[in-house]
Design an enzyme around this catalytic site. Structure first.
Site, short mmCIF file in Angstrom:
data_model
loop_
_atom_site.label_atom_id
_atom_site.label_comp_id
_atom_site.label_asym_id
_atom_site.label_seq_id
_atom_site.Cartn_x
_atom_site.Cartn_y
_atom_site.Cartn_z
N THR A 25 0.84 -1.21 0.00
CA THR A 25 0.00 0.00 0.00
C THR A 25 0.87 1.25 0.00
O THR A 25 0.59 2.22 -0.71
CB THR A 25 -0.90 0.04 1.26
N SER A 65 1.59 -8.66 -2.04
CA SER A 65 0.21 -8.18 -2.07
C SER A 65 -0.82 -9.29 -2.24
O SER A 65 -1.64 -9.25 -3.14
CB SER A 65 0.09 -7.18 -3.24
N ASN A 80 -3.80 -12.37 2.84
CA ASN A 80 -3.54 -13.24 4.02
C ASN A 80 -4.87 -13.67 4.64
O ASN A 80 -5.03 -14.78 5.09
CB ASN A 80 -2.79 -12.57 5.17
N CYS A 81 -5.81 -12.71 4.65
CA CYS A 81 -7.07 -12.95 5.36
C CYS A 81 -7.89 -14.04 4.67
O CYS A 81 -8.79 -14.63 5.27
CB CYS A 81 -7.88 -11.66 5.45
N PRO A 109 14.22 9.53 12.20
CA PRO A 109 13.23 10.24 11.38
C PRO A 109 13.21 9.84 9.91
O PRO A 109 12.23 10.10 9.21
CB PRO A 109 13.62 11.72 11.54
N ILE A 137 13.30 6.75 8.96
CA ILE A 137 12.74 5.39 8.86
C ILE A 137 11.31 5.40 9.41
O ILE A 137 11.08 5.77 10.58
CB ILE A 137 13.60 4.35 9.63
N LEU A 152 5.18 0.56 9.98
CA LEU A 152 3.72 0.41 10.03
C LEU A 152 3.33 -1.06 10.11
O LEU A 152 4.18 -1.94 10.01
CB LEU A 152 3.08 1.05 8.80
N GLY A 153 2.04 -1.29 10.30
CA GLY A 153 1.48 -2.65 10.26
C GLY A 153 1.65 -3.41 11.56
O GLY A 153 1.75 -2.84 12.65
N LYS A 187 -36.22 0.91 14.99
CA LYS A 187 -35.09 1.26 15.85
C LYS A 187 -34.09 0.13 15.68
O LYS A 187 -34.37 -1.02 16.06
CB LYS A 187 -35.52 1.32 17.32
#
Ligand code: FAD
Length: 822
Positions: free
Chosen positions: A15, A39, A42-43, A276, A278, A281-282, A435
């Site tokens: 991504t 890419s 996995n899920c 800074p 580098i 994520l994830g 509702k």
């Protein structure tokens, strides 16, 4: 020209690469992936193993070639980044052939994911023990399953992936045993919500052991044995290890980047590491949870993908976007049910010392009058002062996804239970109610906050002293007869106003119904009639029953088979329903929640003549258990119960069953609950039982809790018990010979004197009385639930004792005019 290097080519890495290219057409972007694939989904891997996703190619969202063609990203698969030199801003890469080279960067992005835990359990290297993280793992598992005639699999760890694997292997016709160390599956859930999952797994005949771990894997001639800490040994054809993951952060650690809990890479709000240049994520990172402010992991694809865009924006545009943290919104399909969670659970709030109120409601996935409405349980936790939502959990069959997303939206925006009430949802009968259940959860929460009703939770009731309270089941007598909370009295809510004189005003009153709705009305009636201390059971009897019944499902694979409908059955395969003698009427009670289907059954049967048959279909999962009990109590004959997907169908013949009250003693039977293991009380119960049996009455003795000690065989002590079972075994009498007296103990001499005196007076010994009772046909039932709690095994009981639940007792009590609790 800027140079960006990315480590990891799946959710977060791919991504980031794609967004970087969209923002900077001229940059040089190199993405390293040590595996063969980028890419991919996995899920979707568990569903490919199970055959639900049939084509392997569907798992691949992109290939290195398509990535290059569309995004001009230099994808280097089968190349592992093995070191980062921050001083020269370069990385070392190792190829599959062992050769190495280096590349320099302006910015480096780490998205290396998380790796499955493989603790040093003896035997863990066995080739039939698998973990599931990537495509090669998946290929290995699938090939093994397809080529080895696998009949049975053990899943170690009952998290989301473990349960998905359980379902998918079961779907392939493999018997599945789950072993879980915690007292529940799916730890993001609170116990009572997980309990609903446990009960569902039971209906699917999944064997599972809770509060038990693997002590070793042993290869024997007969095959692989999974030895459990409780002493059990489970023979199996394969094991899937899914006990959790940990951040794959060795590269970051070696480079001296700051790490947080469990060695997750610590990032700031711009997703920069302590260096800074580098970013990370994830699954590999840690970040403060926005609700508790405590550092945490989020092993989820959604946050990883969203962070990828944010990282790229910050790299190109200079830290313009802040990460707010993940509220861990997750969902999983577990056989026929869906389980969703967002925010934090009650147990985490309790641990973190954050003030909260918890509330549980039961609702329908859509309008009950439209076909196929299915039950849904929502639990929310919120701040008692300002109503801010802190967490939500939903278990149900249909529509869980959109409700958990509604809650996630509220939570993510720091909104409250009042905002929940105002969500404007799309409504037509097939989709929701006017509702929505989420609106309802908000309304109920407001009632609590505003003091319209005080609530109590199932575990608080379990721990209460009934002497100090009046516990009222406000459901109908028919519902009450099918099971209720021990010690409760039954006053139908519709009769409550005329029966107030039966309820003392000087005691706390706790009211409950099936779901908490009727009992809310009851609470309001009482509160407005001068009762000052009234509480409503949140989640009602449904939640109480789920949470207090036996949770694990042990030793079930004896004489079983997998039916055509994908369910594993025990014993002989069920034949078709016998042909109808009289007329057959079909009714659809789908969408009705307990007691709706039973009430419908009763009303329809009332209209039929003897011999006619009723085929009733319901979606309430509890119906499968209730219908046999109801038929037994009412003397109608249950011809068949089947489950197809989420539908339960029962065929009932009017009056065709044992006319219980007439034939089984005309309501003159005697029922004794033996709770005590005092020698004198046990003697008294057998004196009465034998006396009644001698007059030709059917006598049933239901042995529960301490009473089980009365019917223990002498000299049999089962050894392979869990720790608590062993402790109970040591502390309790080993058989009737070891019972003490309720009074006069004399340092153990009391029972000896009593036995001597009985002998002198020619009174039979307890053991003799037990034998006489057996000969006289006294039915002895050991309470299954008590056996589990007290750690008593069936092999420890005297011959002729059957094992049953409360329904067995109630069935007998229904036909009795004497019902003693000793
Ligand atoms: P990953 O997607 O795991 O990618 C990391 C990649 O980095 C790996 O391919 C690895 O080989 C590579 N790598 C690591 N170190 C190096 C190195 N030094 N050099 C080169 N390459 C390296 N989440 C959900 O939200 N919903 C689900 O239903 C769901 N189901 C899942 C089912 C399974 C079976 C699994 C395994 C995960 C599931 N997840 C699910 C979790 C989700 O897949 C992850 O949260 C997500 O993929 C994390 O993205 P990531 O980029 O951090 O790591």
């Amino acid at each position: 020209m800027a140079r960006y290097l990315i480590v990891g080519g799946v959710a977060g890495g791919a991504t980031t690469a794609a967004r970087l290219r969209r923002l900077d057409e001229h940059a040089e972007i190199i993405m390293f992936e040590r595996g063969n694939y980028i890419s991919y989904a996995n899920c979707g891997l568990p569903y490919y193993v199970g055959g639900v996703i049939s084509e392997r190619d569907r798992l691949f969202v992109q290939t290195p070639e398509s990535f290059k063609a569309r995004l001009n990203v230099d994808v280097r698969i089968n190349e592992e980044v093995i070191a980062i030199d921050r001083s020269t801003k370069s990385v070392s890469i190792q190829k599959r052939d062992g050769s190495t080279y280096s590349e320099s960067y302006d910015k480096l992005v780490l998205s290396p994911g998380a790796e499955p835990l493989r603790p040093p359990i003896p035997g863990i290297q066995d080739e039939e023990i698998f973990t599931l993280r990537n495509v090669p793992d998946t290929d290995r598992i699938k090939d093994y399953v397809d080529s080895h005639n696998v009949q049975h699999a053990v899943i170690v760890g009952a998290g989301f992936i473990g349960l998905e694997m359980a379902e998918n292997l079961h779907h392939k016709g493999i018997k599945v045993t789950i072993v879980e160390m915690a007292e529940q599956v799916m730890t993001p859930l609170d116990y009572e919500m997980a309990a609903a999952v446990h009960q569902h797994l039971k209906t699917k005949n999944v064997e599972f052991y809770l509060k038990d771990g693997v002590s070793s894997f042993v290869r024997e001639k007969s095959g692989l044995q999974v030895r459990l800490k409780s002493g059990r040994s489970v023979p199996t054809d394969m094991v899937i290890l899914s006990i959790g993951v940990r951040p794959d952060s060795k590269l970051a650690e070696d480079a001296g980047l700051e790490l947080g809990i469990n060695k997750g890479i610590r990032v700031n709000e711009y997703m920069q590491t302590s260096d800074p240049d580098i970013y990370a994520l994830g699954d590999a990172i840690v970040f403060p949870n926005p609700i508790t402010n405590e550092e945490c992991h989020t092993y989820l694809a959604g946050p990883a993908n969203k962070q990828g865009r944010l990282v790229a924006d910050n790299i190109i545009n200079g830290n313009v976007r802040k990460y707010k943290g993940s509220i861990s919104t997750a969902i999983a399909k577990v056989f026929d049910i869906t389980v969703g969670a967002t925010g934090v659970s009650e147990k985490i709030l309790r641990k973190s010392g954050i003030p909260y109120v918890a509330s549980i409601i039961h609702a329908s996935s859509h309008a009950g009058y439209y076909p196929d409405a299915l039950p849904l349980t929502i639990k929310i936790v919120f701040n008692p002062e300002n109503g801010k939502l802190l967490g939500g959990q939903i278990v149900g069959f249909d529509g869980v996804d959109k409700r958990i997303d509604m809650l996630a939206h509220i939570l993510k925006h720091g909104e409250t239970i009042y905002d929940m009430q105002e969500i404007e949802h799309a409504y037509a009968p097939p989709f929701s109610s006017a509702k929505d259940p989420v609106n309802m959860a908000g309304l109920v929460a407001e009632n609590i906050v505003r003091g319209m009703v005080k609530i109590i939770h199932w575990h608080e009731i379990r721990d209460l002293n009934l002497k100090d309270i009046t516990l009222i089941d406000v459901r109908t007598p028919d519902e009450y007869a099918l099971g209720s909370i021990e010690g409760s009295v039954n006053i139908d809510v519709d009769q409550l106003r005329s029966r107030l004189d039966e309820i003392p005003k000087n005691k706390k009153v706790i009211v409950f119904c099936g779901t908490g709705l009727r009992s809310y009305f009851a609470a309001r009636i009482l509160m407005q009639n001068g009762y000052e201390d009234v509480q409503n059971l949140s989640g009602g009897y449904i939640t109480y029953e789920y949470a207090t019944q036996k949770q694990s499902n042990e030793d079930i694979f004896h004489g079983d088979y997998i039916g055509k409908d994908d369910h594993i059955y025990q014993g002989k395969e069920a034949g078709p329903a016998p042909a109808a003698g009289g007329k057959t009427v079909e009714v659809d009670a789908s969408g009705l929640q307990c007691p709706g289907p039973i009430m419908r059954l009763k009303n329809e049967i009332d209209r039929l003549s003897d011999g006619d048959q009723l085929k009733i279909t319901a979606s309430d999962p509890g119906f499968a258990k209730d219908v046999p009990a109801w038929c037994n109590m009412t003397g109608n004959k249950l011809l068949q119960v089947t489950t197809e997907g989420k539908k339960i169908s029962a065929v009932v013949q009017k009056g065709g069953g044992k006319a219980l009250s007439a034939e089984d003693g005309g309501g003159k039977n005697k029922t004794l609950i033996v709770f005590s293991d005092d020698l004198d009380r046990a003697l008294a119960s057998f004196v009465i039982a034998n006396g009644a049996a001698s007059t030709g009455k059917k006598v049933t003795m239901f042995f529960t809790f301490w009473g089980l000690n009365v019917i223990k065989k002498r000299g049999v002590a089962k050894t392979d018990k869990d720790l608590m079972g062993k402790m109970f075994g040591m502390m309790l009498p080993k058989s009737s010979q070891g019972l003490g007296l309720s009074k006069i103990n004399f340092a153990g001499m009391g029972p000896v004197l009593m036995r001597k005196r009985m002998k002198d007076k020619n009174v039979d010994s307890l053991e003799m009385m037990i034998m006489q009772a057996k000969q006289a046909g006294v039915q002895m039932i050991a309470c299954q639930m008590s056996m589990d709690i007290m750690g008593v095994d069936a092999s420890e009981l005297i011959d002729g004792v059957s094992i049953g639940g409360v329904a067995s007792y109630l069935e007998e009590a229904e036909q009795s005019n004497l019902n003693l609790f000793i």
